[in-house]
Design a protein around this motif. Structure first.
Motif: not given
Length: 184
Positions: A35, A37, A39-40, A43, A45, A68
């Motif tokens: 889950q 990310d 690229k970011d 985040k 999740s 975060y």
């Protein structure tokens, strides 16, 4: 290996009433990594991982100071008691701009508890409380909407509120209408 993740997994087992096992721990770790990310990295999740009140508190302790700004705890088992852990996450992370706690069986007591955090939290911009399917506890949830709207009137930083599939009725709609009129 992330020792914090191991603690969160152990707390999750307590919440879910499951025994701790190496295979399940590895599966939990893999789900968290899946889950993530890449690229970011702002985040976090943790969707659909059976996270409950104990695990939410562990998250606030073991995952703080990681930068975060978006936290997705949807489709877990937080309930009203788990909202205390969500508040701890908001405080310890600081600067959360997007919070997704949809599909967590949060009722009126949880909504009221979460609402108290919105009065002092000035970073949150997006709040998702909805559900994938119409909630059975719509009347219970509606009882907390008045307080949520009152708190949101004090905190105009929140610009997006998702209440999809909550089954909220007339009284909740009136509270939301008052909120919209005040925030114009």
């Amino acid at each position: 290996p992330d020792p914090g993740l191991a603690e969160i997994y152990a707390a999750r087992c307590v919440d879910a009433g499951e025994n701790v096992s190496l295979d399940a721990a590895q599966s939990f770790r893999d789900s968290v990594k899946f889950q993530a990310d890449i690229k970011d990295p702002t985040k976090l999740s943790l969707r659909n991982l059976r996270i409950g009140p104990s695990a939410a508190t562990c998250i606030s302790l073991h995952m703080k100071d990681r930068g975060y700004t978006s936290v997705d705890l949807s489709d877990n088992m937080l309930g009203d008691y788990g909202v205390h852990g969500v508040r701890s996450i908001m405080k310890s992370f600081g600067g959360i701009r997007k919070l997704n706690v949809a599909s967590n069986a949060i009722g009126a007591a949880g909504i009221r508890e979460l609402s108290e955090e919105f009065v002092s939290d000035r970073a949150l911009e997006v709040l998702i409380l909805g559900s994938k399917k119409k909630q059975d506890n719509a009347n219970n949830l509606a009882n907390g909407m008045s307080q949520l709207c009152q708190c949101l009137m004090q905190n105009t930083k929140i610009t997006s509120l998702n209440l999809s599939n909550t089954g909220l009725g007339t009284e909740a709609a009136k509270s939301l209408a008052s909120l919209l009129q005040c925030n114009q």
